[in-house]
Design a protein around this motif. Structure first.
Motif, mmCIF file in Angstrom:
data_model
loop_
_atom_site.group_PDB
_atom_site.id
_atom_site.type_symbol
_atom_site.label_atom_id
_atom_site.label_comp_id
_atom_site.label_asym_id
_atom_site.label_seq_id
_atom_site.Cartn_x
_atom_site.Cartn_y
_atom_site.Cartn_z
ATOM 1 N N LEU A 1 -15.034 0.476 8.632
ATOM 2 C CA LEU A 1 -15.128 1.916 8.408
ATOM 3 C C LEU A 1 -15.792 2.223 7.076
ATOM 4 N N LYS B 1 -8.699 1.356 -2.386
ATOM 5 C CA LYS B 1 -7.567 1.765 -1.557
ATOM 6 C C LYS B 1 -7.189 0.642 -0.604
ATOM 7 N N LEU B 2 -8.221 -0.002 -0.019
ATOM 8 C CA LEU B 2 -7.916 -1.097 0.903
ATOM 9 C C LEU B 2 -7.273 -2.253 0.165
ATOM 10 N N LEU C 1 -6.094 5.302 9.271
ATOM 11 C CA LEU C 1 -5.814 3.908 8.945
ATOM 12 C C LEU C 1 -4.941 3.788 7.720
ATOM 13 N N VAL D 1 -3.370 3.052 -3.519
ATOM 14 C CA VAL D 1 -3.875 3.746 -2.331
ATOM 15 C C VAL D 1 -3.956 5.246 -2.574
ATOM 16 N N PHE E 1 5.071 -3.283 -4.202
ATOM 17 C CA PHE E 1 4.818 -2.290 -3.154
ATOM 18 C C PHE E 1 4.426 -0.955 -3.786
ATOM 19 N N VAL F 1 -10.842 -3.761 10.081
ATOM 20 C CA VAL F 1 -11.212 -2.444 10.596
ATOM 21 C C VAL F 1 -11.504 -1.498 9.433
ATOM 22 N N GLY F 2 -10.700 -1.586 8.370
ATOM 23 C CA GLY F 2 -10.915 -0.717 7.219
ATOM 24 C C GLY F 2 -12.264 -0.955 6.568
ATOM 25 N N LEU G 1 1.000 1.118 -3.486
ATOM 26 C CA LEU G 1 1.013 2.504 -3.008
ATOM 27 C C LEU G 1 0.316 3.417 -4.012
ATOM 28 N N THR H 1 -6.221 -5.305 10.085
ATOM 29 C CA THR H 1 -6.291 -3.943 9.537
ATOM 30 C C THR H 1 -7.370 -3.863 8.466
ATOM 31 N N LEU I 1 -3.738 -1.485 -0.213
ATOM 32 C CA LEU I 1 -3.036 -1.760 1.046
ATOM 33 C C LEU I 1 -2.690 -3.241 1.125
ATOM 34 N N LEU J 1 3.766 -0.884 7.057
ATOM 35 C CA LEU J 1 4.355 -1.742 6.041
ATOM 36 C C LEU J 1 5.756 -1.309 5.687
ATOM 37 N N MET K 1 0.249 -4.062 -1.023
ATOM 38 C CA MET K 1 1.508 -3.685 -0.383
ATOM 39 C C MET K 1 1.919 -4.728 0.645
ATOM 40 N N GLU K 2 0.941 -5.172 1.449
ATOM 41 C CA GLU K 2 1.242 -6.170 2.469
ATOM 42 C C GLU K 2 1.740 -7.455 1.832
ATOM 43 N N ILE L 1 -12.839 3.696 -1.980
ATOM 44 C CA ILE L 1 -12.152 3.317 -0.749
ATOM 45 C C ILE L 1 -11.832 1.827 -0.714
#
Lengths: 499, 119
Positions: free
Chosen positions: B97, B33-34, A170, B24, B17, B93-94, B21, B90, B37, A178, B40-41, B30
Motif C-alpha cells: 500500500l 507507522k509500519l 490496516l 503509529v 507496546f 500488505v502495508g 503505539l 500484514t 506496528l 495485537l 508492537m508485534e 507511513i
C-alpha cells in the motif's frame, strides 16, 4: 462413523483448497476463476447447511482435528450461532460471487481478477473458520486472515482514495489484532490452556491473585473486537473502507466481516468468560454495561451521520455503524430476549445491507452514479434494482413484515425487561432516523424525475439484479417465517446466559 | 517495585507496546507507522515467549534423564512462529500500500494525503 462426520472440518478445508488452486488455474485460463469460486462456495454451502439439525442449544457439535483431544488439540466447536454464521456466510458469499462476475469487469484490471477471487475465497474460508473454531489461538489466526484479505480487497480496484482507506483500515485493524493477541497471552499465562471451554472452566476457579490479569485481558479483548466490529468510538475506519471498496466487497465487509467482530465479543464474553467468572469479578458485568452504552450512542450517532451524507455508499456505510450498535446493544442487555434480537439482527442486517451495497454497485456499474441526488427517477429505468432497495430498506428501518422489525422488537423487549428505558428511546430514535435516510433515497428513486414519458427499462444484467432481489426477498421471508430460526436463537441466547 | 522487577517481562512488553503505539499515532511517515506496528508485534511475541521460560531449562526435546518440568514450554514458541508469519503478511500488505500511495500522491506523509472529502 457416519459419512457426514467430517463435515465440520470440510467447511474450512474445501474453500481453502479452492482458494489455493485458484491463481494456478488462472494461469491456464483466466475465465475459469468465476465458476471455480462459485463451485467452491457451493460445495462449502452444502457441507455447512448439511449440519443444520445436528446442533442444538444445549450441546455444540465438536470435532477434534486429527483426533487429538482438547486441551492438547485444536477443537472445532459449532454451536447454534456458529452454524447460523456458517450458513449465512456461504449463502451471502455465493450470491456475491454471482454478482461479482459482471462487476469486476467494471472496476478491476483483468490481470487482477484471479487475485480478486482468490482473496474472496480466502475471506470466506477465514470467516467460516472464525465462526466454528473452539480454540483461542485458531480464533486469532482466522481473525488475522480475514483482516488481511479485507485490507487487500479494499484496495484492489486501485482507485485513488481506496489506497488511503485501506491503509487506515490496516493500521487500525492490525493494532486491534495485537490487542487481542496481548489478551490471549495474558489468558494463556494464567490458565495454561488455549481451548475456549477449558479456559472458561479454569477461569471459574481462578485464584484471586490472577483475577486482575484475566480482567485486563477481558478489557483488551473488548477493545480489540470493538475496532473490528466498528463499534462507536472506534468506527473511524469504516466509512472510508466500506464506501470506497468495490461494491461486492463493500457488501461482504458490511454484511459479514464486521459481524465477525461482534461474534468475537460474543464468544469472549459468554463462552470464554462465562457467568462463573462474572460472579468472581465485577468487571464482567461492567464491561457489558459499557459496551451497551457505546452501542446505544452508536445507533444514534451512526444514523445522524448517515442523514447528512451526499454519497450513497458512504450513507450506507454509516448505517452499518448504527446497526452494529443495535446488535451489540441486544447482546449486552444480558436478557435472553435482547440477545435473541441481537443475533437475529445479525441475520437481518447481513441480508439487508448486502442488498443495499449491491444496489449501489448496480447504479455505479450502469450509470456511474454515486450521489443520492443523481438518483432522480431511476426507479423507472431500473425497477428491479430500485425495488430491491426499497424492500430491503423496510428491514433496515425495522418495519413489519421484515426481519429487521422482528430483531428490533426483541431488542426493545430485552431493554424493557432490563428496565433501561433510555435505551428504548435510543433504539426507537435510531429507527426514525433510519427512516429519514432510507426513505429519502426511495423518494428520489421513485417519486421524482421525469414523469409521464415512458422510459424503456434499462436494467443491469440479470446476474447483478437477481442476487439483490433474492437478498431483499430474503429479508421479508425471514421476517414472515422467523419462527424457523427464532427458537434456535432463543435457545442459544439462554445457553449463553447461564454458562 | 519488587512486583515490577519480578514481572519484568510484562513491564517491558507493555512499555514496548506503548512505544510502538506512539510511533503509529504520532509519526507522519507511513513507513515509520509500519515500523511502529512491528514494534508492537515484537512486544507481544516477547511476552508470549517469556511466559514459557523455565530458569536453566532444557530444549523441549525428549532426552534421557530430562524431566518434562525442566523443559522450556514449546507451545508459546509455536504460537509466536504463527504470529510472526501473520505479522510479516500484514507488513507486506502495508508496504504494498505504501508503494501505491507513493505512486499516486508522490508523498509518504500521512497528513498530506487528501482525505475522503477533499477529493
Amino acid at each position: 462413523m457416519s459419512a457426514s462426520a467430517n463435515h465440520p472440518v470440510l467447511i474450512v478445508a474445501v474453500p481453502l483448497l479452492f482458494a489455493a488452486l485458484c491463481p494456478i488455474l488462472a494461469l491456464w485460463k483466466r475465465s475459469i476463476c468465476f465458476p471455480w469460486a462459485l463451485a467452491g462456495v457451493g460445495v462449502t454451502a452444502f457441507f455447512s447447511w448439511s449440519l443444520i439439525g445436528k446442533v442444538s442449544s444445549g450441546k455444540a457439535l465438536t470435532y477434534n482435528l486429527s483426533g487429538w483431544r482438547p486441551p492438547w488439540g485444536i477443537q472445532i466447536r459449532i454451536d447454534t450461532v456458529g452454524l447460523m454464521m456458517a450458513c449465512l456466510i456461504t449463502g451471502v458469499g455465493a450470491l456475491l460471487i454471482v454478482y461479482s462476475w459482471r462487476y469486476v469487469t467494471h472496476d478491476i484490471k483483468p490481470e487482477r481478477v484471479p487475485y480478486y477471487y482468490t482473496l474472496l475465497l480466502l475471506l470466506i474460508t477465514s470467516m467460516l473458520g472464525f465462526s466454528i473454531t473452539g480454540d483461542l489461538f485458531n480464533f486469532f489466526v482466522f481473525m488475522e486472515i480475514f483482516s488481511i484479505t479485507s485490507y487487500a480487497l479494499v484496495a484492489i480496484a486501485e482507485e485513488r482514495r481506496a489506497i488511503r482507506a485501506a491503509l487506515k483500515y490496516l493500521l487500525m485493524g492490525a493494532t486491534s489484532s495485537l490487542l487481542v493477541l496481548f489478551a490471549i497471552a495474558f489468558l494463556y499465562s494464567v490458565t495454561g490452556s488455549l481451548n475456549m471451554v477449558d479456559i472458561s472452566r479454569q477461569l471459574a476457579k481462578l485464584s484471586p491473585g490472577f483475577v486482575p490479569v484475566a480482567a485486563v485481558a477481558l478489557i483488551l479483548f473488548m477493545v480489540g473486537f470493538s475496532v473490528k466490529s466498528a463499534l462507536f468510538p472506534l468506527h473511524e475506519w469504516l466509512p472510508d473502507a466500506h464506501s470506497i471498496a468495490p461494491s461486492p466487497i463493500s457488501a461482504i465487509l458490511s454484511a459479514l466481516v464486521i459481524k465477525m467482530g461482534v461474534l468475537g465479543i460474543l464468544r469472549i464474553l459468554f463462552v470464554v468468560y462465562g457467568s462463573a467468572f462474572a460472579l468472581e469479578s465485577t468487571s464482567w458485568s461492567r464491561v457489558a454495561g459499557v459496551l451497551s452504552w457505546t452501542a446505544a450512542i452508536a445507533i444514534v450517532a451512526g444514523s445522524l451521520m448517515a442523514i447528512i451524507q451526499r454519497d450513497l455508499k458512504v450513507m450506507i456505510a454509516y448505517s452499518s455503524i448504527a446497526h452494529v450498535g443495535y446488535i451489540v446493544l441486544g447482546i449486552c442487555m444480558l436478557s435472553s430476549r435482547g440477545m435473541t434480537g441481537g443475533l437475529f439482527n445479525i441475520l437481518a442486517h447481513a441480508m439487508g445491507k448486502a442488498c443495499f451495497f449491491l444496489v449501489a454497485g448496480s447504479f455505479i456499474y450502469k450509470h456511474g452514479i454515486r450521489r443520492i441526488q443523481d438518483l432522480r427517477g431511476i426507479g423507472r429505468t431500473m425497477p428491479v434494482t430500485s425495488g430491491a432497495f426499497a424492500l430491503a430498506s423496510l428491514s433496515i428501518v425495522g418495519l413489519p413484515p421484515s426481519a429487521g422489525f422482528i430483531a428490533k422488537w426483541y431488542i426493545l423487549w430485552g431493554c424493557i425487561t432490563r428496565g433501561n428505558y433510555f435505551f428504548v428511546v435510543m433504539v426507537l430514535l435510531g429507527s426514525l432516523l433510519s427512516a429519514i435516510y432510507c426513505f429519502r433515497v426511495v423518494y428520489y428513486m421513485f417519486f421524482t424525475g421525469r414523469a409521464a414519458r415512458a422510459e424503456p427499462v434499462d436494467e443491469v444484467p440479470a446476474t447483478m439484479y437477481v442476487p439483490a432481489a433474492l437478498l431483499s426477498a430474503g429479508t421479508v421471508f425471514m421476517g414472515v417465517f422467523a419462527s424457523l430460526v427464532l427458537p434456535a436463537l432463543s435457545g442459544a441466547a439462554r445457553a449463553f446466559l447461564i454458562r | 517495585m519488587r512486583g515490577i522487577l519480578h514481572n519484568i517481562n510484562y513491564t517491558v512488553a507493555a512499555l514496548l507496546f506503548l512505544m510502538g503505539l506512539y510511533t503509529v499515532l504520532v509519526k507522519p511517515n507511513i513507513i515509520k507507522k509500519l515500523m511502529g506496528l512491528n514494534i508492537m508485534e515484537t512486544s507481544v511475541f516477547l511476552l508470549i515467549v517469556s511466559i514459557g521460560m523455565v530458569r536453566d531449562g532444557n530444549a523441549p526435546v525428549v532426552t534421557e534423564g530430562v524431566k518434562a518440568a525442566q523443559m522450556v514450554n514449546p507451545i508459546p514458541q509455536a504460537l509466536i512462529l504463527t504470529g510472526i508469519v501473520v505479522a510479516v503478511s500484514t507488513t507486506a500488505v502495508g508496504l504494498a500500500l505504501c508503494l501505491k500511495i507513493h505512486e499516486t500522491y508522490d508523498t509518504l506523509d500521512a497528513f498530506r494525503i487528501p482525505g475522503r472529502q477533499e477529493l
